[in-house]
Motif scaffolding. Structure first.
Motif, PDB file in Angstrom:
ATOM      1  N   ASP A 141      46.085  65.186  15.984  1.00  0.00           N
ATOM      2  CA  ASP A 141      45.599  65.539  14.648  1.00  0.00           C
ATOM      3  C   ASP A 141      46.486  64.993  13.542  1.00  0.00           C
ATOM      4  N   ASP A 142      47.769  64.826  13.857  1.00  0.00           N
ATOM      5  CA  ASP A 142      48.689  64.327  12.831  1.00  0.00           C
ATOM      6  C   ASP A 142      48.745  62.801  12.767  1.00  0.00           C
ATOM      7  N   GLY A 143      47.878  62.154  13.558  1.00  0.00           N
ATOM      8  CA  GLY A 143      47.812  60.702  13.535  1.00  0.00           C
ATOM      9  C   GLY A 143      48.686  60.010  14.554  1.00  0.00           C
ATOM     10  N   THR A 144      49.568  60.745  15.212  1.00  0.00           N
ATOM     11  CA  THR A 144      50.416  60.152  16.245  1.00  0.00           C
ATOM     12  C   THR A 144      49.615  59.954  17.527  1.00  0.00           C
ATOM     13  N   THR A 145      50.068  59.059  18.370  1.00  0.00           N
ATOM     14  CA  THR A 145      49.401  58.800  19.638  1.00  0.00           C
ATOM     15  C   THR A 145      50.328  59.131  20.800  1.00  0.00           C
ATOM     16  N   GLU A 146      49.723  59.436  21.934  1.00  0.00           N
ATOM     17  CA  GLU A 146      50.505  59.693  23.132  1.00  0.00           C
ATOM     18  C   GLU A 146      49.693  59.312  24.360  1.00  0.00           C
ATOM     19  N   ILE A 147      50.402  59.065  25.453  1.00  0.00           N
ATOM     20  CA  ILE A 147      49.771  58.706  26.713  1.00  0.00           C
ATOM     21  C   ILE A 147      49.659  59.954  27.575  1.00  0.00           C
ATOM     22  N   VAL A 148      48.452  60.238  28.072  1.00  0.00           N
ATOM     23  CA  VAL A 148      48.216  61.437  28.876  1.00  0.00           C
ATOM     24  C   VAL A 148      47.434  61.051  30.133  1.00  0.00           C
ATOM     25  N   PRO A 149      47.468  61.919  31.167  1.00  0.00           N
ATOM     26  CA  PRO A 149      46.660  61.660  32.372  1.00  0.00           C
ATOM     27  C   PRO A 149      45.179  61.598  32.015  1.00  0.00           C
ATOM     28  N   SER A 150      44.443  60.732  32.686  1.00  0.00           N
ATOM     29  CA  SER A 150      43.046  60.493  32.322  1.00  0.00           C
ATOM     30  C   SER A 150      42.035  61.280  33.146  1.00  0.00           C
ATOM     31  N   GLN A 151      42.489  61.898  34.241  1.00  0.00           N
ATOM     32  CA  GLN A 151      41.588  62.587  35.167  1.00  0.00           C
ATOM     33  C   GLN A 151      40.606  61.611  35.822  1.00  0.00           C
ATOM     34  N   HIS A 152      41.013  60.358  35.884  1.00  0.00           N
ATOM     35  CA  HIS A 152      40.224  59.314  36.525  1.00  0.00           C
ATOM     36  C   HIS A 152      41.135  58.454  37.407  1.00  0.00           C
ATOM     37  N   CYS A 153      40.518  57.731  38.329  1.00  0.00           N
ATOM     38  CA  CYS A 153      41.263  56.919  39.284  1.00  0.00           C
ATOM     39  C   CYS A 153      41.721  55.603  38.654  1.00  0.00           C
ATOM     40  N   ASN A 154      42.880  55.126  39.102  1.00  0.00           N
ATOM     41  CA  ASN A 154      43.387  53.856  38.582  1.00  0.00           C
ATOM     42  C   ASN A 154      43.183  52.696  39.560  1.00  0.00           C
ATOM     43  N   PRO A 170      49.744  59.450  44.501  1.00  0.00           N
ATOM     44  CA  PRO A 170      49.452  59.285  43.070  1.00  0.00           C
ATOM     45  C   PRO A 170      48.465  58.138  42.819  1.00  0.00           C
ATOM     46  N   HIS A 171      47.400  58.432  42.086  1.00  0.00           N
ATOM     47  CA  HIS A 171      46.449  57.364  41.715  1.00  0.00           C
ATOM     48  C   HIS A 171      45.668  57.730  40.466  1.00  0.00           C
ATOM     49  N   GLU A 172      46.208  58.660  39.666  1.00  0.00           N
ATOM     50  CA  GLU A 172      45.539  59.038  38.429  1.00  0.00           C
ATOM     51  C   GLU A 172      45.919  58.081  37.313  1.00  0.00           C
ATOM     52  N   GLY A 173      44.915  57.634  36.587  1.00  0.00           N
ATOM     53  CA  GLY A 173      45.164  56.727  35.481  1.00  0.00           C
ATOM     54  C   GLY A 173      45.677  57.448  34.252  1.00  0.00           C
ATOM     55  N   GLU A 174      45.922  56.681  33.204  1.00  0.00           N
ATOM     56  CA  GLU A 174      46.403  57.236  31.941  1.00  0.00           C
ATOM     57  C   GLU A 174      45.519  56.744  30.808  1.00  0.00           C
ATOM     58  N   MET A 175      45.586  57.461  29.695  1.00  0.00           N
ATOM     59  CA  MET A 175      44.849  57.031  28.516  1.00  0.00           C
ATOM     60  C   MET A 175      45.620  57.419  27.266  1.00  0.00           C
ATOM     61  N   GLU A 176      45.320  56.725  26.201  1.00  0.00           N
ATOM     62  CA  GLU A 176      45.985  56.994  24.931  1.00  0.00           C
ATOM     63  C   GLU A 176      45.086  57.868  24.069  1.00  0.00           C
ATOM     64  N   ILE A 177      45.654  58.935  23.524  1.00  0.00           N
ATOM     65  CA  ILE A 177      44.891  59.804  22.628  1.00  0.00           C
ATOM     66  C   ILE A 177      45.588  59.861  21.266  1.00  0.00           C
ATOM     67  N   THR A 178      44.814  60.169  20.258  1.00  0.00           N
ATOM     68  CA  THR A 178      45.361  60.319  18.905  1.00  0.00           C
ATOM     69  C   THR A 178      45.383  61.788  18.545  1.00  0.00           C
TER      70      THR A 178
END
Length: 273
Positions: A216-229, A206-214
């Protein structure tokens, strides 16, 4: 952070040439099968990395007049490909194009330009990749947030380099050349075509990073970034953006970042060197 979402494969498009009859003889209908070049990003990772199915690689480089990439960057790219894949037979084809006359470009608009101008497709034992050098920036740029995109991989054998943005970044520092920024961006986007990170080449560790996205309803969540950490890796998410690219290249005295150990393990496991 931005996330590049692979464009869904379109229906295969076949181009038929007119056939004519002469003295009871009929010319063979010629067609171009584009289906194997209309898949998702990372779907052809194993084919690019290994020589099992394709042992020749054609890089068709379409560029807007006045925005041709440097010879240094293309030479560096060929060296990078030979280091990380088993492709030794690599052919470069250049294609000068008119400007689309756009202030900015979306991936959908770029994909349309590629489909209208691309001539090289997978055939026999030859795999073809199209690289478009644009004269306009990405439509998703947010200069006020210091998020300006340098390049993007889309589909399984296509990418765009926002050359106007690349040159703007290079012009801000005497320590960074246009060729160096081009090389780093090309190598990073090819990393995605190689299936990194976790989009076609499975992770050995495992070495995939994470990112925060917003949402449509304004809530945020953490998802895989498809990039290396991993620190200083070529596949860090920041390297798609001009400000972070500039900082890393300056810190490394103009040296292009390389893939870290984890990314190299993934490539080898999927048929690469």
């Amino acid at each position: 952070m931005k996330k590049i979402i692979p464009i869904l494969a379109l229906l295969s498009v076949f181009v038929f040439l007119n056939c004519s009859k002469s003295n009871s003889s009929e010319e063979e209908v010629t067609k171009i099968d584009k289906s194997t070049n209309l898949l998702g990003t990372g779907d052809s990772a194993g084919d690019i990395l290994s020589n099992t199915k394709y042992d020749k690689l054609i890089l068709e480089i379409g560029y807007v007049q006045g925005f041709k990439p440097t010879t240094t960057a293309i030479a560096d790219l060929i060296e990078f490909l030979k280091e990380r894949t088993f492709k030794e037979n690599i052919e470069i084809q250049y294609q000068e194009l008119d400007s689309p006359e756009k202030e900015s470009l979306t991936i959908s608009e770029i994909d349309k330009i590629v489909q209208e101008n691309r001539t090289a497709y997978n055939s026999g034992s030859t795999l073809a990749i199209y690289i478009y050098f644009a004269d306009a920036p990405s439509d998703g740029d947010e200069p006020e947030a210091d998020l300006v995109t340098l390049g993007a991989a889309f589909r399984n054998t296509s990418m765009v380099i926002f050359e106007s943005t690349v040159r703007e970044l290079a012009g801000k520092s005497i320590l960074i050349s246009t060729g160096t920024v081009e090389t780093a961006t090309l190598n990073h986007e090819f990393g995605h075509l190689f299936g990194l990170v976790n989009i076609g080449s499975d992770m050995v560790n495992p070495h995939e990073g994470e990112m925060e996205i917003t949402n449509d309803d304004g809530t945020t969540e953490i998802v895989p970034s498809q990039h290396c950490n991993q620190d200083n890796c070529l596949m860090r998410a920041e390297l798609e953006f001009a400000s972070a690219m500039g900082k890393m290249l300056t810190a490394k005295n103009g040296q292009v970042p390389d893939l870290d150990t984890e990314c190299l393990l993934d490539l080898k496991a999927n048929g690469g060197r």
